[in-house]
Design a protein around this motif. Sequence first.
Motif, PDB file in Angstrom:
ATOM      1  N   HIS A 366       0.867  -1.209  -0.137  1.00  0.00           N
ATOM      2  CA  HIS A 366       0.076  -0.035  -0.141  1.00  0.00           C
ATOM      3  C   HIS A 366       0.907   1.257   0.027  1.00  0.00           C
ATOM      4  CE1 HIS A 366       0.353  -1.242   4.386  1.00  0.00           C
ATOM      5  NE2 HIS A 366       0.710  -0.202   4.314  1.00  0.00           N
ATOM      6  N   HIS A 368       2.974   4.791   0.585  1.00  0.00           N
ATOM      7  CA  HIS A 368       3.494   5.620   1.944  1.00  0.00           C
ATOM      8  C   HIS A 368       3.644   6.936   1.316  1.00  0.00           C
ATOM      9  CE1 HIS A 368       3.685   1.385   2.994  1.00  0.00           C
ATOM     10  NE2 HIS A 368       4.156   1.996   4.437  1.00  0.00           N
ATOM     11  N   ASN A 369       4.111   7.631   2.340  1.00  0.00           N
ATOM     12  CA  ASN A 369       4.776   9.033   1.939  1.00  0.00           C
ATOM     13  C   ASN A 369       6.157   9.017   1.792  1.00  0.00           C
ATOM     14  OD1 ASN A 369       1.935  10.597   2.206  1.00  0.00           O
ATOM     15  ND2 ASN A 369       2.223   9.942   4.563  1.00  0.00           N
ATOM     16  N   THR A 373       5.914   7.370   6.437  1.00  0.00           N
ATOM     17  CA  THR A 373       4.672   7.293   6.982  1.00  0.00           C
ATOM     18  C   THR A 373       3.736   6.709   5.912  1.00  0.00           C
ATOM     19  OG1 THR A 373       4.032   9.466   6.648  1.00  0.00           O
ATOM     20  CG2 THR A 373       5.239   8.877   8.655  1.00  0.00           C
ATOM     21  N   GLU A 374       2.454   6.014   6.724  1.00  0.00           N
ATOM     22  CA  GLU A 374       1.477   5.344   5.780  1.00  0.00           C
ATOM     23  C   GLU A 374       0.767   6.693   5.120  1.00  0.00           C
ATOM     24  OE1 GLU A 374      -0.711   2.028   7.388  1.00  0.00           O
ATOM     25  OE2 GLU A 374       1.312   0.948   7.792  1.00  0.00           O
ATOM     26  N   MET A 375       0.260   6.522   4.092  1.00  0.00           N
ATOM     27  CA  MET A 375      -0.869   7.599   3.551  1.00  0.00           C
ATOM     28  C   MET A 375      -2.009   7.283   4.147  1.00  0.00           C
ATOM     29  SD  MET A 375       0.572   8.145  -0.476  1.00  0.00           S
ATOM     30  CE  MET A 375      -0.601   9.349  -0.671  1.00  0.00           C
ATOM     31  N   THR A 376      -2.790   8.363   4.462  1.00  0.00           N
ATOM     32  CA  THR A 376      -4.046   8.313   4.827  1.00  0.00           C
ATOM     33  C   THR A 376      -5.248   8.127   3.647  1.00  0.00           C
ATOM     34  OG1 THR A 376      -4.464  10.655   5.161  1.00  0.00           O
ATOM     35  CG2 THR A 376      -3.851   9.647   7.046  1.00  0.00           C
ATOM     36  N   ALA A 377      -6.294   7.887   4.076  1.00  0.00           N
ATOM     37  CA  ALA A 377      -7.250   7.729   2.715  1.00  0.00           C
ATOM     38  C   ALA A 377      -7.269   9.415   1.816  1.00  0.00           C
ATOM     39  CB  ALA A 377      -8.689   7.691   3.207  1.00  0.00           C
ATOM     40  N   GLU A 378      -7.170  10.317   2.919  1.00  0.00           N
ATOM     41  CA  GLU A 378      -7.526  11.646   2.187  1.00  0.00           C
ATOM     42  C   GLU A 378      -6.280  12.039   1.396  1.00  0.00           C
ATOM     43  OE1 GLU A 378      -7.754  10.917   5.423  1.00  0.00           O
ATOM     44  OE2 GLU A 378      -9.969  11.051   5.787  1.00  0.00           O
ATOM     45  N   GLN A 379      -5.049  11.591   1.975  1.00  0.00           N
ATOM     46  CA  GLN A 379      -3.718  11.736   1.263  1.00  0.00           C
ATOM     47  C   GLN A 379      -3.681  10.857  -0.189  1.00  0.00           C
ATOM     48  OE1 GLN A 379      -0.709  10.709   4.223  1.00  0.00           O
ATOM     49  NE2 GLN A 379      -0.369  12.930   4.636  1.00  0.00           N
ATOM     50  N   SER A 395       3.597  15.190   2.035  1.00  0.00           N
ATOM     51  CA  SER A 395       3.108  14.674   3.438  1.00  0.00           C
ATOM     52  C   SER A 395       3.792  15.218   4.395  1.00  0.00           C
ATOM     53  CB  SER A 395       3.292  12.906   3.394  1.00  0.00           C
ATOM     54  OG  SER A 395       4.560  12.642   3.440  1.00  0.00           O
TER      55      SER A 395
END
Length: 427
Positions: A366, A368-369, A373-379, A395
């Motif tokens: 999935h 990542h930035n 860090t893991e990307m949020t749904a909004e990102q 990010s």
Amino acid sequence: MVKAKFSRSCAPGRNVSNYPSRGSTPCANSTSPASVTKLPVAAVFNRHAKSSIHSQTMNFRISILLAWFTLNAAAEAPRNENTVVLDETGVSNLDIQTAQAEEGDFERTLFVLGEIEHTCASHSVLSSRVAGRAIEVLAHKGDFVSKDEVIARIESRQPGSPPPTIELKASAGGLVISSQVHPGAPVEPDKELMVIHDLTKVWVLAKVPQNQASILKQGLTARVRIPALGNDLREAEYLQLGVDADPAKGTIDAIFELPNPGNQLRPGMRAEVSLLASKREGVLGIPRDALQGDHSNRFVFIKDYELENAFVRVPVTVGEMSGERVEITSGLFPGDEVVTQGAYALAFAGKGNASLKEALDAAHGHPHNEDGTEMTAEQIAAAEAGHDHGHTHGSGGPLVLFLSIACGVLFLMLLASPFVLRARAKA
């Protein structure tokens, strides 16, 4: 009408409030109720008010400091700041090698220098019992000879036709260190013809500081490295102290016996000696080559747990150091793979030649930035919407900006808190 009476110590017009109260006025004979009751109540009230203001000030400052530290912890450096990601070519070019941090026996060693010497029992001499002339020399300086091997023939000066010939045999096997006999040269009984050293065993004369000589005890084993023969370590057993000490250098010779299979060791070779000073069990240690940085900023590179060819810079606290190992008191766990060879080059490799984001995307499946860090749904939605415009939204930028502003406001509130509380107390 009742007239007030005053004692001699409390004349009219004296200000009673100038005296400290302890439940009563300093004038025991005073008949004024106000002077007896109102003064202690005011003093107690002032004391409680000051205590309350001080308590409020401390609680307010503690709250602001806790918030300050919480925001700083939230705004710590992103993962990509401490991670170096390489591709296969980069790992090969830097020749990266790793070793595990392990708990085990930790030996504190004393490192000293020394040199190889022959033993006293190994020294032998070739000589002739009769005077004559050397007619044949079968061994020369640098040759190895065996015991009872004929190494020279001497023609005696006794009359005869031909004169008698005497064979000279080696009294012991070993290396011919020196030779003073040559064909045709005269031979006298009181002259040494050859010197032979048996090098099956040799001595290591270690220069030990006199203030450390107390560790020299029977049964002590030293690890010896001979630079002329590579990095192999050999074990030598302590025999005794030398005859003389060096007062100028503050050292004394310690004699160790070292086996010499193959006769590779020669007198005069330089030796590096490690002496065991103490030993502790259950100590977390790593190879000394893995430790980087100066004394105020020690760190190591460890292999990332999930990403291939990724290495994370980790600050560590060190304890004692030995010749080959260093004790780690904090920063690592048993089983961490630390970089030994290539660690110095990694410190100057920046963020590497591969993308941390791409490596994490491939490992986790999935997005990542860029900072790991893991990307949020909004990102993710914003990135997909901005893809047509040829860019991807960064990010962490708004979050870092907000946290920075919040930290600044809290700091100003902390500075202003004493003035605000004082004004409130006066009001």
